[in-house]
Design a protein around this motif. Structure first.
Motif, PDB file in Angstrom:
ATOM      1  N   PRO A 183       0.792  -1.235   0.000  1.00 61.65           N
ATOM      2  CA  PRO A 183       0.000   0.000   0.000  1.00 61.65           C
ATOM      3  C   PRO A 183       0.821   1.280   0.000  1.00 61.65           C
ATOM      4  CG  PRO A 183      -0.910  -1.585   1.556  1.00 61.65           C
ATOM      5  CD  PRO A 183       0.406  -2.132   1.101  1.00 61.65           C
ATOM      6  N   ASP A 184       2.081   1.246   0.476  1.00 62.70           N
ATOM      7  CA  ASP A 184       2.866   2.483   0.546  1.00 62.70           C
ATOM      8  C   ASP A 184       3.746   2.698  -0.673  1.00 62.70           C
ATOM      9  OD1 ASP A 184       4.704   0.471   0.983  1.00 62.70           O
ATOM     10  OD2 ASP A 184       5.813   1.570   2.519  1.00 62.70           O
ATOM     11  N   THR A 185       3.652   1.816  -1.686  1.00 67.29           N
ATOM     12  CA  THR A 185       4.546   1.894  -2.850  1.00 67.29           C
ATOM     13  C   THR A 185       3.753   1.831  -4.139  1.00 67.29           C
ATOM     14  OG1 THR A 185       6.308   0.789  -1.603  1.00 67.29           O
ATOM     15  CG2 THR A 185       6.543   0.864  -4.000  1.00 67.29           C
ATOM     16  N   ALA A 186       3.933   2.829  -4.996  1.00 64.84           N
ATOM     17  CA  ALA A 186       3.311   2.844  -6.321  1.00 64.84           C
ATOM     18  C   ALA A 186       4.328   2.379  -7.352  1.00 64.84           C
ATOM     19  CB  ALA A 186       2.827   4.247  -6.665  1.00 64.84           C
ATOM     20  N   ASP A 187       3.926   1.416  -8.178  1.00 65.27           N
ATOM     21  CA  ASP A 187       4.769   0.980  -9.298  1.00 65.27           C
ATOM     22  C   ASP A 187       4.502   1.899 -10.481  1.00 65.27           C
ATOM     23  OD1 ASP A 187       6.346  -1.479  -8.618  1.00 65.27           O
ATOM     24  OD2 ASP A 187       4.352  -2.136  -7.977  1.00 65.27           O
ATOM     25  N   LEU A 188       5.417   2.843 -10.700  1.00 63.91           N
ATOM     26  CA  LEU A 188       5.215   3.847 -11.732  1.00 63.91           C
ATOM     27  C   LEU A 188       5.423   3.266 -13.124  1.00 63.91           C
ATOM     28  CD1 LEU A 188       4.495   6.847 -11.582  1.00 63.91           C
ATOM     29  CD2 LEU A 188       6.925   7.371 -11.817  1.00 63.91           C
ATOM     30  N   MET A 189       6.427   2.403 -13.264  1.00 58.59           N
ATOM     31  CA  MET A 189       6.686   1.716 -14.528  1.00 58.59           C
ATOM     32  C   MET A 189       7.242   0.328 -14.207  1.00 58.59           C
ATOM     33  SD  MET A 189       8.501   4.614 -16.945  1.00 58.59           S
ATOM     34  CE  MET A 189       7.528   5.851 -17.795  1.00 58.59           C
ATOM     35  N   ASP A 190       6.587  -0.685 -14.715  1.00 57.57           N
ATOM     36  CA  ASP A 190       7.054  -2.058 -14.577  1.00 57.57           C
ATOM     37  C   ASP A 190       7.205  -2.619 -15.979  1.00 57.57           C
ATOM     38  OD1 ASP A 190       7.450  -4.773 -14.157  1.00 57.57           O
ATOM     39  OD2 ASP A 190       6.046  -4.881 -12.470  1.00 57.57           O
ATOM     40  N   PHE A 191       8.451  -2.781 -16.406  1.00 59.68           N
ATOM     41  CA  PHE A 191       8.725  -3.167 -17.788  1.00 59.68           C
ATOM     42  C   PHE A 191       8.729  -4.676 -17.989  1.00 59.68           C
ATOM     43  CE2 PHE A 191      10.494   1.150 -17.589  1.00 59.68           C
ATOM     44  CZ  PHE A 191       9.831   1.710 -18.670  1.00 59.68           C
ATOM     45  N   ARG A 192       8.190  -5.426 -17.048  1.00 59.29           N
ATOM     46  CA  ARG A 192       8.038  -6.876 -17.225  1.00 59.29           C
ATOM     47  C   ARG A 192       6.782  -7.163 -18.044  1.00 59.29           C
ATOM     48  NH1 ARG A 192       8.303  -8.895 -11.146  1.00 59.29           N
ATOM     49  NH2 ARG A 192       6.956  -7.032 -10.946  1.00 59.29           N
ATOM     50  N   THR A 193       6.679  -6.502 -19.162  1.00 61.14           N
ATOM     51  CA  THR A 193       5.577  -6.658 -20.102  1.00 61.14           C
ATOM     52  C   THR A 193       6.153  -7.012 -21.462  1.00 61.14           C
ATOM     53  OG1 THR A 193       5.679  -4.272 -20.529  1.00 61.14           O
ATOM     54  CG2 THR A 193       4.017  -5.030 -18.949  1.00 61.14           C
ATOM     55  N   PRO A 194       5.434  -7.748 -22.293  1.00 64.29           N
ATOM     56  CA  PRO A 194       5.923  -8.004 -23.652  1.00 64.29           C
ATOM     57  C   PRO A 194       6.095  -6.679 -24.391  1.00 64.29           C
ATOM     58  CG  PRO A 194       4.066  -9.432 -23.107  1.00 64.29           C
ATOM     59  CD  PRO A 194       4.145  -8.409 -22.023  1.00 64.29           C
ATOM     60  N   GLN A 195       7.293  -6.398 -24.859  1.00 57.71           N
ATOM     61  CA  GLN A 195       7.557  -5.126 -25.521  1.00 57.71           C
ATOM     62  C   GLN A 195       7.111  -5.170 -26.978  1.00 57.71           C
ATOM     63  OE1 GLN A 195       8.718  -2.248 -23.972  1.00 57.71           O
ATOM     64  NE2 GLN A 195       8.307  -3.534 -22.171  1.00 57.71           N
ATOM     65  N   PRO A 196       6.417  -4.136 -27.453  1.00 60.88           N
ATOM     66  CA  PRO A 196       5.985  -4.121 -28.849  1.00 60.88           C
ATOM     67  C   PRO A 196       7.181  -3.967 -29.787  1.00 60.88           C
ATOM     68  CG  PRO A 196       5.564  -2.005 -27.816  1.00 60.88           C
ATOM     69  CD  PRO A 196       6.039  -2.914 -26.724  1.00 60.88           C
ATOM     70  N   HIS A 197       6.943  -4.294 -31.047  1.00 65.87           N
ATOM     71  CA  HIS A 197       8.014  -4.165 -32.031  1.00 65.87           C
ATOM     72  C   HIS A 197       8.465  -2.715 -32.179  1.00 65.87           C
ATOM     73  CE1 HIS A 197      10.395  -4.902 -35.628  1.00 65.87           C
ATOM     74  NE2 HIS A 197       9.713  -3.962 -36.273  1.00 65.87           N
ATOM     75  N   SER A 201       6.280  -0.572 -23.765  1.00 68.07           N
ATOM     76  CA  SER A 201       5.109  -0.831 -22.938  1.00 68.07           C
ATOM     77  C   SER A 201       5.552  -1.004 -21.492  1.00 68.07           C
ATOM     78  CB  SER A 201       4.369  -2.090 -23.412  1.00 68.07           C
ATOM     79  OG  SER A 201       5.105  -3.255 -23.083  1.00 68.07           O
ATOM     80  N   PHE A 202       4.615  -0.795 -20.573  1.00 70.65           N
ATOM     81  CA  PHE A 202       4.880  -1.039 -19.162  1.00 70.65           C
ATOM     82  C   PHE A 202       3.551  -1.185 -18.428  1.00 70.65           C
ATOM     83  CE2 PHE A 202       4.931   3.545 -19.926  1.00 70.65           C
ATOM     84  CZ  PHE A 202       4.049   4.040 -18.986  1.00 70.65           C
ATOM     85  N   ALA A 203       3.641  -1.753 -17.233  1.00 71.71           N
ATOM     86  CA  ALA A 203       2.485  -1.832 -16.345  1.00 71.71           C
ATOM     87  C   ALA A 203       2.636  -0.770 -15.270  1.00 71.71           C
ATOM     88  CB  ALA A 203       2.380  -3.215 -15.715  1.00 71.71           C
ATOM     89  N   TYR A 204       1.495  -0.443 -14.680  1.00 70.89           N
ATOM     90  CA  TYR A 204       1.393   0.675 -13.746  1.00 70.89           C
ATOM     91  C   TYR A 204       0.488   0.175 -12.629  1.00 70.89           C
ATOM     92  CZ  TYR A 204       0.089   5.748 -13.082  1.00 70.89           C
ATOM     93  OH  TYR A 204      -0.137   7.023 -12.647  1.00 70.89           O
ATOM     94  N   VAL A 205       0.980   0.129 -11.394  1.00 70.02           N
ATOM     95  CA  VAL A 205       0.205  -0.447 -10.303  1.00 70.02           C
ATOM     96  C   VAL A 205       0.117   0.570  -9.167  1.00 70.02           C
ATOM     97  CG1 VAL A 205      -0.008  -2.342  -8.659  1.00 70.02           C
ATOM     98  CG2 VAL A 205       0.959  -2.776 -10.925  1.00 70.02           C
ATOM     99  N   LEU A 206      -1.104   1.017  -8.872  1.00 74.96           N
ATOM    100  CA  LEU A 206      -1.337   1.991  -7.808  1.00 74.96           C
ATOM    101  C   LEU A 206      -2.206   1.336  -6.745  1.00 74.96           C
ATOM    102  CD1 LEU A 206      -2.094   5.216  -9.901  1.00 74.96           C
ATOM    103  CD2 LEU A 206       0.109   4.357  -9.074  1.00 74.96           C
ATOM    104  N   PRO A 207      -1.593   0.872  -5.636  1.00 70.65           N
ATOM    105  CA  PRO A 207      -2.370   0.165  -4.604  1.00 70.65           C
ATOM    106  C   PRO A 207      -3.245   1.122  -3.802  1.00 70.65           C
ATOM    107  CG  PRO A 207      -0.003  -0.301  -4.457  1.00 70.65           C
ATOM    108  CD  PRO A 207      -0.166   0.889  -5.347  1.00 70.65           C
TER     109      PRO A 207
END
Length: 409
Positions: A183-197, A201-207
């Motif tokens: 809850p005290d940490t926002a994932d601003l960019m998580d690049f463990r996503t399939p990257q487009p050609h 891309s990235f995931a973004y997680v705001l608890p």
């Protein structure tokens, strides 16, 4: 024919923010303000989320959904960079809570009125001032006039540019059956996503708490995806990367934000002005908009409430826009790897300095220091190339195939 000193078209972040500041008590020159919103239906903005950073004690803190003092960026291999950008906090503001807070001031203002119209045209009026032509709920043609008109509707076609990318995303508000999030940490960019050609891309997680979060899949590329592609990416991140299954999706958001070095002129006529994304408030290199909307609305309201003329300055400095043009071109050509670029910045730049840079509010010295942390060779090559590239008109902005309009972050 209805008249007001100031007519504002659109009740999104830009329109509401300008009305909020124009209706603050204590104006030297009292103003009548008319806010035009679309009737209930597809033209009215759906609930959405705005995120920004500032110190605690901001004017909208009472309406925040959540805020975080720790930010995390994960590289493609999962390596985490955790920062504490004190005195700044990352803040989430939902549009319904923002509207409720703003409405308290607007409803108490004697000079404020609302109207619902399907807007057909915004233009200078023949006799001076500006006018808005629309149809009311009964289909009757209505003309509203004002000394000044501020139009916040997003542009239908991006301006001519050397580089035009789109930041397009889908986010799910999820609730898991067991604690998954910090809850005290926002994932601003998580690049463990399939990257487009092409792009990144990235995931973004705001608890919101240990079992609830906004989880978003974002791409920077030239065209949006089909709805099923966003769903696959979100399921992959939640199921495989985060191990969050099982979970329930309670709400969905979708957005398409222009990232372009094209110019958004804030003036559309003698008495007609553009605000928000249409007036250049979206940061070309990041897509962030909300903080610039606040700078823009403060400046305009201060001038009008003092009896002056609206200004036409961009919310961003010319040097910031020049740096954005270089970054966009380097990313579009593939000269820089987007995931490595952003991960490297968060690893090597003090966090508060980097956030001010991304927001467009950093002083010159900090912008230079951040610039020195970028891949110098590819950037210099891009700087040399840009003056010889023609600005071209891109195609009309694609219409979203999902039921929500673009969000402003």
């Amino acid at each position: 024919m209805p008249y007001a000193d100031v007519v504002i078209v659109g009740a999104g972040a830009a329109g509401l923010s300008l009305a909020y500041r124009l209706c603050a008590p204590g104006a030297r020159v009292p103003l009548s303000v008319l806010l035009i919103d679309a009737p209930p239906g597809p033209l009215r903005p759906q609930p959405r989320t705005w995120c920004f950073w500032e110190p605690p004690g901001g004017e909208f803190d009472a309406a925040l959904t959540a805020s975080w003092q720790r930010l995390r960026v994960r590289a493609a291999d999962g390596a985490a960079t955790v920062t504490v950008p004190a005195p700044l906090r990352y803040k989430m503001l939902r549009s319904d809570a923002f509207t409720g807070l703003v409405d308290q001031r607007l409803d108490a203002s004697a000079g404020f009125r609302r109207a619902e119209l399907t807007v057909l045209a915004v233009r200078d009026a023949a006799g001076g001032g500006g006018e808005v032509v629309g149809r009311d709920a009964g289909g009757r043609r209505t003309v509203v006039t004002g000394r000044y008109v501020f139009d916040s509707r997003p542009p239908g076609r991006p301006p001519a540019a050397r580089t035009t990318l789109l930041q397009h995303f889908t986010g799910w508000f999820v609730r898991t059956e067991r604690p998954v999030f910090e809850p005290d940490t926002a994932d601003l960019m998580d690049f463990r996503t399939p990257q487009p050609h092409h792009g990144l891309s990235f995931a973004y997680v705001l608890p919101l708490d240990a079992r609830s979060a906004l989880v978003e899949y974002t791409e920077f590329s030239r065209t949006p995806l089909e709805p099923a592609a966003y769903a696959r990416a979100l399921h992959h991140h939640l199921d495989t990367v985060l191990g969050a299954s099982p979970y329930r999706v309670s709400a969905t958001e979708h957005g398409v934000i222009p990232m372009t070095d094209g110019r958004f002129p804030p003036r559309a006529g003698r008495s007609v002005f553009r605000i928000g994304t249409a007036g250049g408030a979206t940061r070309p290199s990041t897509g962030y908009t909300f903080s610039a909307v606040q700078r823009q609305s403060r400046s305009l309201a201060a001038a009008l409430r003092a009896g002056g003329e609206p200004g036409t300055r961009s919310p961003y400095r010319a040097r910031s826009l020049a740096m954005d043009a270089v970054m966009l071109r380097a990313l579009d050509t593939g000269r820089v790897d987007g995931a490595a670029f952003f991960t490297g910045l968060f690893r090597s730049v003090p966090p508060a300095r980097l956030l001010r840079f991304l927001d467009g509010s950093a002083p010159l010295r900090e912008e230079v220091l951040v610039g020195l942390r970028t891949p110098v060779g590819p950037m210099l090559r891009t700087v040399a190339e840009l003056p010889f590239r023609a600005r071209r008109s891109p195609p009309a902005a694609p219409r979203s195939t999902l039921p929500h309009p673009p969000d402003e972050e």
